[in-house]
Design a protein around this motif. Structure first.
Motif, mmCIF file in Angstrom:
data_model
loop_
_atom_site.group_PDB
_atom_site.id
_atom_site.type_symbol
_atom_site.label_atom_id
_atom_site.label_comp_id
_atom_site.label_asym_id
_atom_site.label_seq_id
_atom_site.Cartn_x
_atom_site.Cartn_y
_atom_site.Cartn_z
ATOM 1 N N ARG A 176 0.857 -1.045 0.035
ATOM 2 C CA ARG A 176 0.091 0.089 0.061
ATOM 3 C C ARG A 176 0.823 1.223 -0.044
ATOM 4 O O ARG A 176 2.157 1.319 0.309
ATOM 5 C CB ARG A 176 -0.938 0.030 1.224
ATOM 6 C CG ARG A 176 -0.282 -0.011 2.580
ATOM 7 C CD ARG A 176 -1.451 -0.323 3.604
ATOM 8 N NE ARG A 176 -1.048 -0.317 4.920
ATOM 9 C CZ ARG A 176 -0.792 0.475 5.717
ATOM 10 N NH1 ARG A 176 -1.012 1.644 5.547
ATOM 11 N NH2 ARG A 176 -0.452 0.215 7.030
ATOM 12 N N PHE A 177 0.265 2.369 -0.376
ATOM 13 C CA PHE A 177 1.089 3.579 -0.534
ATOM 14 C C PHE A 177 0.276 4.745 0.161
ATOM 15 O O PHE A 177 -0.936 4.776 0.411
ATOM 16 C CB PHE A 177 0.852 3.960 -1.915
ATOM 17 C CG PHE A 177 1.603 3.100 -2.870
ATOM 18 C CD1 PHE A 177 3.047 2.917 -3.020
ATOM 19 C CD2 PHE A 177 1.058 1.834 -3.210
ATOM 20 C CE1 PHE A 177 3.726 1.992 -3.826
ATOM 21 C CE2 PHE A 177 1.571 0.904 -4.020
ATOM 22 C CZ PHE A 177 2.927 1.066 -4.442
ATOM 23 N N ILE A 178 1.048 5.690 0.654
ATOM 24 C CA ILE A 178 0.641 6.910 1.370
ATOM 25 C C ILE A 178 -0.432 7.713 0.432
ATOM 26 O O ILE A 178 -1.584 8.051 0.771
ATOM 27 C CB ILE A 178 1.782 7.945 1.830
ATOM 28 C CG1 ILE A 178 2.656 7.124 3.044
ATOM 29 C CG2 ILE A 178 1.154 9.149 2.434
ATOM 30 C CD1 ILE A 178 3.633 7.933 3.350
ATOM 31 N N ASN A 179 -0.015 7.882 -0.648
ATOM 32 C CA ASN A 179 -0.767 8.521 -1.781
ATOM 33 C C ASN A 179 -0.866 7.509 -3.003
ATOM 34 O O ASN A 179 -0.190 7.565 -4.168
ATOM 35 C CB ASN A 179 -0.275 9.783 -2.188
ATOM 36 C CG ASN A 179 -1.098 10.447 -3.456
ATOM 37 O OD1 ASN A 179 -2.207 10.165 -3.571
ATOM 38 N ND2 ASN A 179 -0.327 11.242 -4.035
ATOM 39 N N LYS A 180 -1.869 6.506 -3.076
ATOM 40 C CA LYS A 180 -2.191 5.642 -4.201
ATOM 41 C C LYS A 180 -2.779 6.502 -5.441
ATOM 42 O O LYS A 180 -2.531 5.996 -6.393
ATOM 43 C CB LYS A 180 -2.944 4.498 -3.470
ATOM 44 C CG LYS A 180 -4.476 5.052 -3.061
ATOM 45 C CD LYS A 180 -5.180 3.859 -2.371
ATOM 46 C CE LYS A 180 -6.589 4.396 -1.730
ATOM 47 N NZ LYS A 180 -7.360 3.289 -1.448
ATOM 48 N N PHE A 191 0.287 -0.563 -12.038
ATOM 49 C CA PHE A 191 0.634 0.766 -11.482
ATOM 50 C C PHE A 191 2.377 0.869 -11.222
ATOM 51 O O PHE A 191 2.578 -0.449 -10.767
ATOM 52 C CB PHE A 191 -0.266 1.311 -10.580
ATOM 53 C CG PHE A 191 -1.443 1.357 -10.744
ATOM 54 C CD1 PHE A 191 -1.869 2.655 -11.302
ATOM 55 C CD2 PHE A 191 -2.452 0.392 -10.618
ATOM 56 C CE1 PHE A 191 -3.381 2.963 -11.724
ATOM 57 C CE2 PHE A 191 -3.637 0.547 -10.990
ATOM 58 C CZ PHE A 191 -4.249 1.739 -11.353
ATOM 59 N N LEU A 192 2.835 1.937 -11.460
ATOM 60 C CA LEU A 192 4.445 1.955 -11.052
ATOM 61 C C LEU A 192 4.411 2.956 -9.563
ATOM 62 O O LEU A 192 3.726 3.900 -9.738
ATOM 63 C CB LEU A 192 5.234 2.313 -12.119
ATOM 64 C CG LEU A 192 5.307 1.570 -13.462
ATOM 65 C CD1 LEU A 192 6.292 1.913 -14.269
ATOM 66 C CD2 LEU A 192 6.164 -0.037 -12.722
ATOM 67 N N GLU A 193 5.340 2.728 -8.756
ATOM 68 C CA GLU A 193 5.612 3.573 -7.614
ATOM 69 C C GLU A 193 5.995 5.051 -8.219
ATOM 70 O O GLU A 193 6.939 4.974 -9.296
ATOM 71 C CB GLU A 193 6.437 3.077 -6.662
ATOM 72 C CG GLU A 193 7.076 3.770 -5.805
ATOM 73 C CD GLU A 193 8.009 3.057 -4.762
ATOM 74 O OE1 GLU A 193 9.069 3.594 -4.487
ATOM 75 O OE2 GLU A 193 7.805 1.868 -4.355
ATOM 76 N N THR A 194 5.876 6.127 -7.745
ATOM 77 C CA THR A 194 6.293 7.336 -8.234
ATOM 78 C C THR A 194 6.838 8.163 -6.856
ATOM 79 O O THR A 194 6.509 7.586 -5.844
ATOM 80 C CB THR A 194 5.505 8.238 -8.945
ATOM 81 O OG1 THR A 194 4.164 8.596 -8.045
ATOM 82 C CG2 THR A 194 4.827 7.349 -10.084
ATOM 83 N N GLU A 195 7.523 9.315 -7.153
ATOM 84 C CA GLU A 195 7.710 10.241 -5.942
ATOM 85 C C GLU A 195 6.402 10.668 -5.219
ATOM 86 O O GLU A 195 6.615 10.854 -4.352
ATOM 87 C CB GLU A 195 8.718 11.365 -6.545
ATOM 88 C CG GLU A 195 10.106 11.115 -6.937
ATOM 89 C CD GLU A 195 11.021 10.754 -5.764
ATOM 90 O OE1 GLU A 195 10.620 11.150 -4.617
ATOM 91 O OE2 GLU A 195 11.876 9.591 -6.030
ATOM 92 N N SER A 196 5.399 10.851 -5.874
ATOM 93 C CA SER A 196 4.231 11.219 -5.675
ATOM 94 C C SER A 196 3.573 10.246 -4.790
ATOM 95 O O SER A 196 2.908 10.670 -3.585
ATOM 96 C CB SER A 196 3.307 11.847 -6.549
ATOM 97 O OG SER A 196 1.929 12.075 -6.154
ATOM 98 N N VAL A 201 4.564 0.186 0.862
ATOM 99 C CA VAL A 201 4.732 -0.384 2.462
ATOM 100 C C VAL A 201 4.297 -1.952 2.105
ATOM 101 O O VAL A 201 3.095 -2.025 1.809
ATOM 102 C CB VAL A 201 3.752 0.339 3.422
ATOM 103 C CG1 VAL A 201 4.004 -0.490 4.978
ATOM 104 C CG2 VAL A 201 4.345 1.630 3.557
ATOM 105 N N VAL A 202 4.961 -2.836 2.508
ATOM 106 C CA VAL A 202 4.509 -4.369 2.251
ATOM 107 C C VAL A 202 4.100 -4.779 3.708
ATOM 108 O O VAL A 202 4.752 -4.547 4.586
ATOM 109 C CB VAL A 202 5.696 -5.178 1.520
ATOM 110 C CG1 VAL A 202 5.158 -6.421 1.253
ATOM 111 C CG2 VAL A 202 5.916 -4.428 0.242
#
Length: 260
Positions: A176-180, A191-196, A201-202
């Motif tokens: 999961r991500f702070i700003n998905k 989807f790919l992870e970005t700076e944004s 977090v696994v």
């Protein structure tokens, strides 16, 4: 006339709005698809009379002023990451996430992509993969004689082997991500992870804020047909009104040009 340019920006904005809506509607049956929404901002203003300036030596000031806007621009095409409906599929390797989290997918170049599409298969080696053959992480390998595959709500994968014994194959995890909404969509439901988005977090499904898993179910797109059609009608009317402004501005210019 400035009205021509201003209305043109409005028409361009609504063209993009319709493109976003059409992509949502086109993906109504795409597993795990998350709808997008076009957000707009007004452009710079020309101050013909700035508010707050003095109008006399006694200190009186302009209460409102005169500002002329220059149109509209597209600020973002935000992705709405709400939960889609869960539909029963009856297939052992179909898995839906109920709540927060993405499946982790290893791409051919070694990078990790993320998806809500849990329509998995197994390849020639028995490994759990996406429908495009990308490996699900952590890796799960199903033996050739595996039967009665069971995937629990917390991600434990078990089978019954040829001898009738229950065998534990591994543990699925979610990210999961702070700003998905900041994830970059690359197609193929990935989807790919970005700076944004922030770093992934696994964790284990069902723990620490992660959603749990539902075997033999798939998450449908979170697109609502009625909402998209109403947005489409509103965008069409806005486009028409901007086109009428261009026509009116053209007629006014023609009238001015014909004055003798």
């Amino acid at each position: 006339m400035k009205a021509l340019h201003i209305a043109a920006t409005g028409m361009r904005a609504q063209e993009l709005n319709v493109e976003v809506i059409s992509n949502n509607i086109a993906n109504m049956r795409t597993t795990g698809y998350k709808r997008q929404r076009a957000d707009f901002q007004d452009l710079l203003y020309q101050n013909l009379r700035r508010m707050g300036t003095n109008t006399s030596a006694t200190g009186t000031i302009v209460p409102t002023g005169v500002q002329i806007g220059s149109g509209v621009k597209t600020a973002s095409t935000a992705r709405i990451m709400t939960q889609g409906n869960l539909a029963e599929s009856g297939k052992d390797l179909d898995i839906a996430v109920r709540g927060e989290g993405f499946f982790q997918i290893q791409m051919p170049d070694g990078t990790t992509a993320y998806t809500r599409d849990g329509s998995f298969e197994r390849d020639a080696n028995g490994q759990l993969v996406t429908i495009d053959g990308y490996a699900v992480q952590p890796g799960i390998v199903l033996p050739q004689d595996a039967r009665d595959v069971t995937i629990s709500a917390d991600g434990q994968v078990q089978i019954v082997d040829a001898g009738g014994a229950i065998q534990q194959l591994g543990q699925l995890q979610l990210a999961r991500f702070i700003n998905k909404s900041g994830l970059e969509a690359i197609g193929d439901n990935l989807f790919l992870e970005t700076e944004s988005s922030g770093a992934a977090v696994v964790g284990t499904p069902g723990e620490d804020g992660f959603g749990d898993l539902m075997q033999k179910h798939l998450e449908m797109a979170n697109v609502e047909a009625v909402s998209e059609i109403s947005d489409l009608i509103a965008a069409q009317r806005a486009y028409e009104m901007n086109s009428r402004i261009i026509k009116a501005a053209d007629e006014m210019s023609a009238t001015t040009s014909n004055i003798r």
